[in-house]
Each structure stands twice: as structure tokens, then as C-alpha cells.
Design a protein around this motif. Structure first.
Motif, PDB file in Angstrom:
ATOM      1  N   GLU A 186       0.814  -1.211   0.000  1.00 33.63           N
ATOM      2  CA  GLU A 186       0.000   0.000   0.000  1.00 33.63           C
ATOM      3  C   GLU A 186       0.851   1.266   0.000  1.00 33.63           C
ATOM      4  O   GLU A 186       0.478   2.289  -0.576  1.00 33.63           O
ATOM      5  N   LYS A 187       2.022   1.204   0.661  1.00 30.96           N
ATOM      6  CA  LYS A 187       2.870   2.384   0.764  1.00 30.96           C
ATOM      7  C   LYS A 187       3.736   2.600  -0.467  1.00 30.96           C
ATOM      8  O   LYS A 187       3.854   3.728  -0.979  1.00 30.96           O
ATOM      9  N   PHE A 188       4.344   1.552  -0.982  1.00 29.40           N
ATOM     10  CA  PHE A 188       5.302   1.682  -2.066  1.00 29.40           C
ATOM     11  C   PHE A 188       4.773   1.179  -3.412  1.00 29.40           C
ATOM     12  O   PHE A 188       5.469   1.271  -4.418  1.00 29.40           O
ATOM     13  N   GLY A 189       3.597   0.627  -3.446  1.00 27.91           N
ATOM     14  CA  GLY A 189       3.081   0.122  -4.714  1.00 27.91           C
ATOM     15  C   GLY A 189       3.381  -1.353  -4.890  1.00 27.91           C
ATOM     16  O   GLY A 189       3.944  -2.013  -4.018  1.00 27.91           O
ATOM     17  N   PHE A 190       3.037  -1.875  -6.054  1.00 29.49           N
ATOM     18  CA  PHE A 190       3.164  -3.311  -6.319  1.00 29.49           C
ATOM     19  C   PHE A 190       4.252  -3.618  -7.336  1.00 29.49           C
ATOM     20  O   PHE A 190       4.239  -4.652  -7.977  1.00 29.49           O
ATOM     21  N   GLY A 191       5.202  -2.700  -7.513  1.00 29.41           N
ATOM     22  CA  GLY A 191       6.261  -2.954  -8.490  1.00 29.41           C
ATOM     23  C   GLY A 191       5.801  -2.645  -9.907  1.00 29.41           C
ATOM     24  O   GLY A 191       4.980  -1.766 -10.135  1.00 29.41           O
ATOM     25  N   GLY A 192       6.302  -3.361 -10.859  1.00 24.26           N
ATOM     26  CA  GLY A 192       5.928  -3.139 -12.258  1.00 24.26           C
ATOM     27  C   GLY A 192       6.927  -2.243 -12.982  1.00 24.26           C
ATOM     28  O   GLY A 192       8.018  -1.939 -12.474  1.00 24.26           O
ATOM     29  N   LYS A 193       6.589  -1.809 -14.140  1.00 24.20           N
ATOM     30  CA  LYS A 193       7.477  -1.001 -14.983  1.00 24.20           C
ATOM     31  C   LYS A 193       7.600   0.414 -14.422  1.00 24.20           C
ATOM     32  O   LYS A 193       6.617   1.070 -14.127  1.00 24.20           O
ATOM     33  N   LYS A 194       8.866   0.879 -14.284  1.00 27.24           N
ATOM     34  CA  LYS A 194       9.129   2.203 -13.787  1.00 27.24           C
ATOM     35  C   LYS A 194       9.229   3.200 -14.948  1.00 27.24           C
ATOM     36  O   LYS A 194       9.119   2.832 -16.123  1.00 27.24           O
ATOM     37  N   SER A 195       9.468   4.492 -14.602  1.00 23.91           N
ATOM     38  CA  SER A 195       9.517   5.541 -15.633  1.00 23.91           C
ATOM     39  C   SER A 195      10.718   5.402 -16.546  1.00 23.91           C
ATOM     40  O   SER A 195      10.683   5.805 -17.705  1.00 23.91           O
ATOM     41  N   GLY A 196      11.831   4.856 -16.044  1.00 26.47           N
ATOM     42  CA  GLY A 196      12.997   4.638 -16.892  1.00 26.47           C
ATOM     43  C   GLY A 196      13.785   5.880 -17.201  1.00 26.47           C
ATOM     44  O   GLY A 196      14.324   6.019 -18.311  1.00 26.47           O
ATOM     45  N   LEU A 197      13.872   6.805 -16.252  1.00 24.81           N
ATOM     46  CA  LEU A 197      14.596   8.055 -16.507  1.00 24.81           C
ATOM     47  C   LEU A 197      16.103   7.833 -16.569  1.00 24.81           C
ATOM     48  O   LEU A 197      16.816   8.609 -17.216  1.00 24.81           O
ATOM     49  N   LYS A 198      16.615   6.815 -15.865  1.00 24.82           N
ATOM     50  CA  LYS A 198      18.056   6.580 -15.817  1.00 24.82           C
ATOM     51  C   LYS A 198      18.521   5.520 -16.807  1.00 24.82           C
ATOM     52  O   LYS A 198      19.658   5.071 -16.732  1.00 24.82           O
ATOM     53  N   TRP A 199      17.637   5.111 -17.683  1.00 26.05           N
ATOM     54  CA  TRP A 199      18.041   4.105 -18.659  1.00 26.05           C
ATOM     55  C   TRP A 199      18.865   4.745 -19.783  1.00 26.05           C
ATOM     56  O   TRP A 199      18.624   5.899 -20.179  1.00 26.05           O
ATOM     57  N   ASN A 200      19.813   3.990 -20.329  1.00 17.77           N
ATOM     58  CA  ASN A 200      20.565   4.448 -21.506  1.00 17.77           C
ATOM     59  C   ASN A 200      19.728   4.292 -22.770  1.00 17.77           C
ATOM     60  O   ASN A 200      18.994   3.310 -22.922  1.00 17.77           O
ATOM     61  N   THR A 201      19.888   5.267 -23.635  1.00 19.37           N
ATOM     62  CA  THR A 201      19.243   5.219 -24.948  1.00 19.37           C
ATOM     63  C   THR A 201      20.318   5.314 -26.036  1.00 19.37           C
ATOM     64  O   THR A 201      21.525   5.456 -25.750  1.00 19.37           O
ATOM     65  N   LYS A 202      19.887   5.263 -27.286  1.00 17.45           N
ATOM     66  CA  LYS A 202      20.835   5.356 -28.400  1.00 17.45           C
ATOM     67  C   LYS A 202      21.498   6.728 -28.446  1.00 17.45           C
ATOM     68  O   LYS A 202      22.726   6.843 -28.649  1.00 17.45           O
ATOM     69  N   ASP A 203      20.697   7.761 -28.172  1.00 14.65           N
ATOM     70  CA  ASP A 203      21.253   9.118 -28.213  1.00 14.65           C
ATOM     71  C   ASP A 203      22.223   9.358 -27.066  1.00 14.65           C
ATOM     72  O   ASP A 203      23.288   9.960 -27.243  1.00 14.65           O
ATOM     73  N   SER A 204      21.842   8.872 -25.834  1.00 17.05           N
ATOM     74  CA  SER A 204      22.749   9.069 -24.698  1.00 17.05           C
ATOM     75  C   SER A 204      24.024   8.263 -24.847  1.00 17.05           C
ATOM     76  O   SER A 204      25.090   8.670 -24.373  1.00 17.05           O
ATOM     77  N   HIS A 205      23.953   7.130 -25.552  1.00 20.04           N
ATOM     78  CA  HIS A 205      25.132   6.297 -25.774  1.00 20.04           C
ATOM     79  C   HIS A 205      26.085   6.966 -26.760  1.00 20.04           C
ATOM     80  O   HIS A 205      27.312   6.888 -26.601  1.00 20.04           O
ATOM     81  N   ASN A 206      25.550   7.603 -27.779  1.00 20.96           N
ATOM     82  CA  ASN A 206      26.389   8.245 -28.788  1.00 20.96           C
ATOM     83  C   ASN A 206      26.853   9.636 -28.377  1.00 20.96           C
ATOM     84  O   ASN A 206      27.730  10.234 -29.015  1.00 20.96           O
TER      85      ASN A 206
END
Length: 296
Positions: free
Chosen positions: A234-254
Motif C-alpha cells: 500500500e505504501k510503495f506500490g506493487f512494483g511493475g514497470k518504472k519511468s525509466g529516466l536513468k536508462w541508456n538510450t541510443k542518443d545518450s550512448h552516442n
């Protein structure tokens, strides 16, 4: 002339014979002093009323059977065998019966009560304080017995629980051994079955071997979420897919705009050629010991 003892005189006369010699004594004379006995009786006899003495001298009560057979009192008494316990006790019983039949009317004439009143309470032999102590002691003894019985039951339950625990541990060890044997056979290629990976198979096998009770103990029990898990959900949620702000992308890699070669290959960074990564490396144990020996 000296007098010799009587034994020597008897020996001289030839009266002594070989064997045990016993001195004969004259018979004791018993005196039947009737006058003296009566005088003694009169000396300690007291003239008191019959109510104070309550003495009765009676013969036996009439025997109904002897009267029906037409026997006289003399014949009846002559027929009693003193060695016969039953006849002797019955004679005493009839004598007591005759005494009661004679004494009760005499007491009634003297206006002496012979029956206990309905509201009569006899005085207790022990006081109330003593009886209270006895009650407390009995109560304490009862409580101690109950505690002892309860302790015995707890010990029995504890032994039973320990026995069940041992059985469960033995069953688990048996299952583990069987599973390890099956794994070794599968690794060596002696068997191509993977039944040991299925929990249902193991539980069904345990059920067939140890009965329903042991299978129920060995089978995993499905339980719901506990209170702690529900609160965290109830406090933190049930998990699942997050926003992904810290994930690497193709542009951030290049994107290498933030890369600085001077900083990356400088000696201070410790990663470049000739850097200070191993500048302060600690010497080995043997070298440290040599250094200590030199300092001494």
C-alpha cells in the motif's frame, strides 16, 4: 563332729543315681479364704443408686425356636456348645437383648431419656481452628496435585511435539537423499526422468509411504500475504514497470560531449598510462617483515 551337706549324705546312702537330678518341692497350698474375700468386697463396695451404676445381671432372652420345639431352659442351655463360635455369640446376643428389655422400662420409670433428640448436636472433638487448618492443608494438597498433573501433561505434550519434529526432520532428510540420488543418476546418464524436480510427485510419494498425516505435514502450505507485506504494498506500490529516466538510450550512448581526454588520461585519475593507480600499493607480508628486520 562336722555336719556334711545333704547331697553328700544322699550320695553316701546310695540315693543319687546317674542322670539329671531334680529337687522335688512340696505342692503349693491354696487358701480359699471366703470370709476374707467377702470382707474385702464389703470394704471397697459403695452404696450408690442404680442409675449411677447401670449394672444388670441377666440370663439370655427366650429362644423362639427352642420354645417352638418344647425345650426347657435347662435343655436349651445344655445344647449350647461353648466351642461353637456361632452358638456362643448368639448366646451373648440374647443375653444383651434380655438386658435391654429389662433396663429400658426401668429407665422409663425413672424418667430418664433413652433416645437422642432430633436437634441434638454433639460437641466436636477438634476445635474450629484445627478443622480450618486441616481444610487449608487439604486444599493446598489438592492444588499441588493439580499442578503436578498439569506438569505431567505438559511433559507428555512436549515429548509428543519433539517426536513429531524428529519424524519431520527424518522425512526431509530421506527426501533430500532420494533427490540427490536421482540427480546423480540423471547426471551420469543412468536415468532420463526428471520427476525429482516436481514437488507434487514427492508429496504424493510421501503420502503413500507415511500416510495422509505425514504428507500433510511435508506438503508446502499456501498462505496469503502477511500484514507487513500488505502495508508495504500500500505504501510503495506493487512494483511493475518504472519511468525509466536513468536508462541508456541510443542518443545518450552516442553523446560524448561530456568526455574530457585530459581528465580521463591524467595521472591523478589513476587509470591512464603511468598513472598513480599502484603508487601507494602496500608491500607484501615478506617485504614488510624484511623492512622490520632492517629497522631493528
Amino acid at each position: 563332729m562336722k555336719h556334711r551337706p545333704r547331697l553328700q549324705d544322699a550320695f553316701a546312702k546310695g540315693l543319687l543315681k546317674p542322670g539329671l537330678n531334680v529337687v522335688e518341692e512340696s505342692e503349693k497350698q491354696y487358701a480359699n479364704n471366703v470370709v476374707g474375700l467377702k470382707q474385702c468386697l464389703e470394704d471397697f463396695k459403695q452404696d450408690i443408686e442404680w442409675v449411677e451404676r447401670l449394672d444388670m445381671t441377666n440370663g439370655p432372652a427366650a429362644d423362639i425356636i427352642a420354645i417352638a420345639e418344647g425345650k426347657s431352659v435347662t435343655q436349651e442351655r445344655s445344647d449350647i456348645d461353648p466351642d461353637d463360635d456361632f452358638q456362643r455369640e448368639m448366646y451373648f446376643y440374647r443375653q444383651a437383648q434380655a438386658t435391654v428389655l429389662d433396663a429400658l422400662p426401668r429407665l422409663q420409670r425413672l424418667k430418664i431419656a433413652t433416645k437422642r433428640p432430633d436437634d441434638y448436636f454433639a460437641e466436636m472433638a477438634k476445635s474450629d481452628q484445627q478443622m480450618q487448618k486441616i481444610r487449608e492443608k487439604m486444599l493446598s494438597k489438592k492444588i499441588s496435585m493439580e499442578k503436578s498433573e498439569k506438569a505431567k501433561q505438559l511433559r507428555a505434550l512436549r515429548k509428543y511435539g519433539k517426536k513429531v519434529q524428529i519424524e519431520v526432520i527424518q522425512q526431509r532428510q530421506k527426501e533430500k537423499k532420494a533427490m540427490m540420488t536421482a540427480v546423480k543418476k540423471y547426471q551420469k546418464g543412468l536415468s532420463d526422468k526428471l520427476d525429482f524436480l516436481e514437488g507434487d510427485k514427492v508429496s504424493s510419494k510421501a503420502k503413500n509411504e507415511g500416510g495422509e498425516g505425514s504428507a500433510a505435514r511435508i506438503a508446502p502450505q499456501k498462505k496469503g500475504l502477511n500484514t507487513k507485506r500488505k502495508f508495504k504494498n500500500e505504501k510503495f506500490g506493487f512494483g511493475g514497470k518504472k519511468s525509466g529516466l536513468k536508462w541508456n538510450t541510443k542518443d545518450s550512448h552516442n553523446d560524448v560531449s561530456s568526455f574530457r581526454s585530459k581528465i580521463a588520461h591524467s595521472k591523478k585519475s589513476g587509470f591512464g598510462k603511468g598513472g598513480r593507480k599502484n603508487a601507494n600499493k602496500r608491500p607484501g607480508k615478506r617485504n614488510r617483515q624484511k623492512m622490520k628486520n632492517k629497522a631493528r
